[in-house]
Write a protein that holds these residues in place. Structure first.
Motif, PDB file in Angstrom:
ATOM      1  N   SER A 276       0.798  -1.359  -0.045  1.00  0.00           N
ATOM      2  CA  SER A 276       0.210  -0.024   0.065  1.00  0.00           C
ATOM      3  C   SER A 276       0.962   1.097   0.128  1.00  0.00           C
ATOM      4  O   SER A 276       1.975   1.452   0.553  1.00  0.00           O
ATOM      5  CB  SER A 276      -0.843   0.060   1.151  1.00  0.00           C
TER       6      SER A 276
ATOM      7  N   SER B   3      -0.960  -4.137  -0.842  1.00  0.00           N
ATOM      8  CA  SER B   3      -1.733  -3.187  -1.862  1.00  0.00           C
ATOM      9  C   SER B   3      -2.833  -3.771  -2.423  1.00  0.00           C
ATOM     10  O   SER B   3      -3.543  -2.943  -3.029  1.00  0.00           O
ATOM     11  CB  SER B   3      -0.774  -3.056  -2.875  1.00  0.00           C
TER      12      SER B   3
ATOM     13  N   ASN C  69      -5.519   1.940  -2.194  1.00  0.00           N
ATOM     14  CA  ASN C  69      -4.403   2.807  -2.512  1.00  0.00           C
ATOM     15  C   ASN C  69      -5.149   4.394  -2.968  1.00  0.00           C
ATOM     16  O   ASN C  69      -4.643   5.024  -3.752  1.00  0.00           O
ATOM     17  CB  ASN C  69      -3.930   2.283  -3.802  1.00  0.00           C
TER      18      ASN C  69
END
Length: 603
Positions: free
Chosen positions: A140, A148, A183
């Protein structure tokens, strides 16, 4: 100086101010070299090739912003073919060199975009977290300890960290949406079949979708429109039949009661509730609905015979290279051996029964708004329990492709400490892709949480998605005004928007008009002619631009109603019949682009 996030508005302004694609490529090269996450790319495009491609673009289309994506850098998930770069699907032993671009990549390159590299993913696109790759786990952009999101992990991080303007992912179970939530990005997940999958390593071929990660809804929709369009080489490709939604008073379905599951993450639950209130403030009617049949459909994707499609995609490679698989991926794919043809039909029957039950819920609402992911985890937590925790991410995403829906994921803000982001996804019936966009854009704008890792930036007004009644005039172009052609700037300069690529109805013929500069075709309708239709594009321009456009059309061309392959009629270029006497017919080539390409090859 360029902003952190390379949205389309900022880059186009930089080009208008005198920057060149080569200037932007040098900035991208520098940013890529300075990146602190070594797991983003599997194969970066070499620096010298990037410079060569930028120069080639400037030679091909010297006028700034003369193509829809002129000089726009983008990244490609490494299960999508890019000529000149290997495709690995995050499995080195599987790697091969594609001879040509995937259809979507070819269309984006024709529109002026430049590929920066191939990005990391959960191996064979099997996962929603981004840790299942021998090339490492992209993190992330807000906390390197956290996942992520996957499987399109590297693609999301490239956009959120400002390395590219947009990136391609793929989405079978939510891989084009979960990384967007983690994100602070927008994830555009088209209706299955709207965007072709030719040149994409399949996960579940019947439900796979190529997706877009972008800073804004407007950017993502513009990019999707360049990619979309029927491709006969893809057996699951479909001709779009756009579906509308109410312009006001949208009925939005939200979770209620026992179906509200956040796995103990009160921060994401609070952000979901705040999103509901923002939707209400924007004029939506909030309607609790029963998520149970959608959840049951979602469970079929991994706990039903659809997992056998993942085996179908790699069965020959698995038979000889089982040791090269990520252990978790191998466990999931080998689980497909428990299903036979009977189970496949039984699964199909169950899905159709659930589709009927969800239909009863759709009668209550126009759109669903769900948490993109109900929670998130650190890399360490995910690695300790990879299948169960990955499953948590897919609770509200896995059903969407199975039930033939369109979806747009948008940011929903940050937790109470301002640390980690979450997202919500607006989901509509098939082909509501454009109809979802105005409300999704409004939801993003009212949040005021920036774009990607730049949480303070303001979403550009130029990227705003207008409502369905936007006051713009559609026009069909067939020749020199097509994307990448010499007169396309007459559409792009006054702010024209590419709506879609499609074909005419069968009864049109195409001719090369003699003595025209630049060369132009003549499109003539001949009732009763049984052709295959001709390649055209639909654009939208302001009424003023349309008026100037029509005024400057030289004889023997004019504007008349063109019938498209979906039966709709839109104003577009037609030719007076007398002008084609003795002219060369090129109907058999399927369109002007094929003719121009052939001429270039012969030269």
């Amino acid at each position: 100086m360029l902003p952190t996030i390379l949205d389309l508005t900022s880059l186009r302004a930089a080009y208008e101010a005198g920057k060149s694609p080569l200037d932007i490529i040098e900035i991208v090269i520098a940013r890529r070299a300075a990146s602190r996450d070594p797991a983003i790319f599997i194969t970066p495009t070499p620096d010298d090739i990037l410079r060569t491609e930028a120069r080639a673009l400037m030679e091909r289309a010297p006028q700034p912003n003369s193509l829809p994506l002129w000089g726009i850098p983008f990244a490609v998930k490494d299960n999508i073919d890019v000529a000149g770069l290997p495709t690995t699907a995050a499995c080195p032993a599987f790697s091969y060199q594609p001879e040509k671009d995937a259809t979507v990549v070819a269309r984006l390159r024709a529109a002026g975009a430049i590929v920066i590299g191939k990005t990391n993913l959960d191996q064979f696109a099997t996962g929603l977290n981004g840790t299942r790759s021998p090339y490492g786990a992209p993190r992330s952009v807000f906390d390197k300890n956290y996942v992520s999101g996957g499987s399109s992990s590297g693609s999301a991080v490239t956009v959120a960290s400002g390395l590219v303007s947009f990136a391609l992912g793929t989405d079978t179970a939510g891989s084009g949406r979960v990384p967007a939530a983690f994100n602070n990005l927008v994830g555009i997940k088209p209706t299955p079949g709207l965007v072709p999958n030719v040149g994409v390593v399949p996960a579940c071929r019947s439900v796979d979708v190529v997706t877009v990660f972008a800073p804004t809804v407007g950017d993502g929709v513009a990019i999707r429109r360049v990619m979309e369009g029927y491709d006969a080489a893809d057996p699951f490709s479909r001709k779009a039949a756009p579906s509308s939604l109410p312009a006001s008073g949208l009925r939005i379905g939200v979770l209620d009661g026992a179906e509200r599951e956040f796995f103990g993450n009160r921060h994401v639950e609070a952000l979901y509730d705040a999103a509901i209130e923002r939707a209400r403030a924007l004029g939506a009617t909030i309607v609790p609905f029963d998520y149970a049949p959608f959840r049951e459909a979602a469970e079929l994707l991994y706990n039903g015979p659809w997992v056998a499609e993942r085996l179908a995609a790699v069965k020959d490679f698995l038979a000889t290279n089982a040791a090269d698989f990520d252990p978790t991926v191998r466990t999931i794919i080998e689980g497909a051996k428990a299903y036979d043809a009977v189970a496949a039909f039984e699964g199909r029957y169950k899905l159709e029964a659930l589709r009927q039950k969800t239909g009863e819920e759709w009668e209550k609402v126009d759109v669903l708004m769900l948490p993109t992911s109900p929670t998130t985890y650190t890399v360490e937590e995910m690695m300790a329990d990879p299948i169960v925790k990955n499953g948590h991410f897919g609770r509200y995403t896995n059903f969407v492709n199975l039930l033939d829906c369109a979806a747009i994921a948008v940011p929903a803000g940050f937790d109470a400490s301002g640390h980690l982001p979450a997202g919500v996804t607006l989901i509509g019936p098939a082909f509501t892709d454009d109809a979802l966009a105005p409300f999704a854009d409004a939801m993003h704008r009212t949040l005021n949480a920036g774009m990607g890792k730049d949480r303070l930036t303001t979403i550009p007004e130029a990227s705003r998605v207008p409502s369905a009644d936007d006051g713009l005039v559609p026009i069909v172009v067939v020749g020199a005004h097509l994307t990448g052609m010499p007169l396309n700037h007459e559409l792009t300069r006054p702010g024209g928007r590419h709506i879609k690529s499609c074909r005419t109805a069968p009864d049109y013929r195409l001719f090369v008009l003699p003595d025209t500069v630049p060369p132009k075709p003549g499109l003539v309708r001949e009732p009763g002619f049984d052709g295959k239709g001709l390649e055209v594009e639909v654009w939208k321009v302001t009424p003023e631009a349309f008026g100037r456009f029509v005024q400057n059309i030289p004889a023997p061309l004019g504007i008349g109603k063109v019938t498209l392959d979906d039966g709709s009629q839109i104003s577009g270029f037609l030719c007076e019949a007398h002008a084609i006497e003795g002219a060369r017919e090129i109907t058999q080539l399927g369109g002007w682009r094929a003719y121009v390409t052939g001429q270039s090859i012969r030269k």
